[in-house]
Write an enzyme that holds these catalytic residues in place. Structure first.
Site, short mmCIF file in Angstrom:
data_model
loop_
_atom_site.label_atom_id
_atom_site.label_comp_id
_atom_site.label_asym_id
_atom_site.label_seq_id
_atom_site.Cartn_x
_atom_site.Cartn_y
_atom_site.Cartn_z
N HIS A 63 -5.03 3.18 -6.65
CA HIS A 63 -6.14 2.97 -5.72
C HIS A 63 -7.49 2.91 -6.44
CE1 HIS A 63 -3.39 3.47 -2.34
NE2 HIS A 63 -4.37 3.06 -1.56
N ASP A 116 0.84 -1.20 0.00
CA ASP A 116 0.00 0.00 0.00
C ASP A 116 0.88 1.25 0.00
OD1 ASP A 116 -2.43 1.41 0.08
OD2 ASP A 116 -2.42 1.48 2.28
N HIS A 120 -6.57 -5.09 1.20
CA HIS A 120 -6.40 -3.81 0.52
C HIS A 120 -5.03 -3.70 -0.15
CE1 HIS A 120 -6.83 0.58 -0.03
NE2 HIS A 120 -5.57 0.65 0.38
N HIS A 134 -7.71 -0.56 -7.60
CA HIS A 134 -8.09 -1.37 -6.43
C HIS A 134 -9.60 -1.33 -6.23
CE1 HIS A 134 -9.52 -1.27 -2.25
NE2 HIS A 134 -8.67 -2.24 -2.01
#
Length: 333
Positions: A222, A139, A240, A225
């Protein structure tokens, strides 16, 4: 009120109870159901209001902490964030990622302030599965990639501000720290050992990445994602950071980065056992139409993909998802 999922509570309640014995304060525990959804936030906020709660404490991972921040906002109360993993940069930020009850990304929720206290105990963090520690590095590695894209695009941060040079410096330090200490920290954390390298990675995953993305902006990694939440199946078993890792590689392909640069990230992801191919992502059976759905959701106007470019289509994103798979060798580890 303390919120936590049942597993984290089973590991932490003894210490928490002990800490309250010498205090005049009391607390009410409520179990978090696992999804940072508006329904769950409303349920827990109502319990807090019914019990005249004046401080919210979130103990656990990213979705627990995002829910605690949302309850605090509903109550206009202080919030104390206690991450039990270093798996995301959620602890420090003034926003929550909101999902449906089924785990599909629905949007972001923003707050007028950051958490009042973030209390990270390194010894607790290394007791969590090392996969979560690794996911936090994945991340955090997206931070500089996305901040650079936002700066180049003259895009906006999550609260419609302009990215700062300070955020770029912080994001650069996060990436430098992970490439420098990530492997040695991973070996130590896997054995529940706290070392200076582990402390550095906890800071990079949590504080540096948190300050970096919030003041520098998110972009395609993101958004992709979030796009993956459009699919059903075992992909939802991934955390995540795992999906952000793949999204980061997809963004790098779309940016036309040289192979050697992409490989540097990919090699570290492979070491950390993060997904770098469709098999790892549980998408072996996904059709091209399925991948277009990912691209369509990633390009939602309310998401952050435009900080990379408005030029790419959902089909372009689907092609880049396939390209990452081929660059990785196209096979499971």
């Amino acid at each position: 009120m303390i919120i936590s999922d049942s597993l984290v509570w089973s590991l932490t309640n003894k210490d928490i109870n002990e800490s309250f014995k010498s205090s005049e304060m009391s607390y009410k525990y409520e179990e978090f159901n696992g999804e940072a959804s508006e329904n769950e936030i409303a349920r827990l906020s109502q319990i807090a209001k019914d019990n005249n709660i004046n401080v919210i404490v979130g103990v656990g991972g990213g979705k627990t902490l995002d829910t605690a921040k949302a309850i605090s906002d509903d109550l206009n109360s202080p919030v104390i964030i206690v991450p039990t993993t270093a798996s995301t940069d959620a602890p420090t930020s003034a926003l929550s990622v909101i999902y449906s009850d089924e785990g599909v990304f629905t949007g972001y929720r923003f707050y007028y302030k950051n958490p009042n206290v973030v209390l990270a105990d390194s010894q607790i963090i290394v007791q969590a599965p090392v996969k979560l520690f690794a996911a936090g590095m994945s991340d955090a590695l997206a931070t500089l990639v996305e901040v650079k894209a936002t700066l180049n695009r003259r895009g906006k941060t999550m609260v419609d501000g302009k990215p700062t040079l300070a955020s770029l410096a912080i994001a650069e330090k996060a990436e430098e720290t992970i490439f420098k200490y990530g492997k040695s920290a991973y070996f130590a954390a896997a054995q529940g050992i706290v070392t200076p390298q582990v402390e550095s990675i906890i800071e990079a995953n949590t504080l540096l990445s948190g300050l970096g993305f919030e003041n520098g902006g998110l972009a395609a990694a993101h958004a992709i994602h979030n796009g993956f939440t459009a699919l059903s199946g075992d992909i939802h078993k991934l955390g995540h950071g795992e999906k952000v890792a793949y999204g980061t590689l997809v963004q790098m392909v779309l940016e036309n980065r040289p192979y050697e640069e992409i490989k540097k990230y990919m090699d570290l992801y492979k070491f950390l056992e993060m997904p770098t191919n469709l098999s790892n992502m549980h998408l072996n059976d996904a059709s091209f139409k399925d991948l277009i759905k990912v691209g369509e959701l990633a390009k939602d106007p309310n998401d952050t993909f435009s900080n990379l470019s408005d030029e790419f289509t959902a089909e372009d994103i689907a092609q880049a998802i396939l390209a990452v798979n081929e660059l990785s060798g196209g096979k499971a580890k």
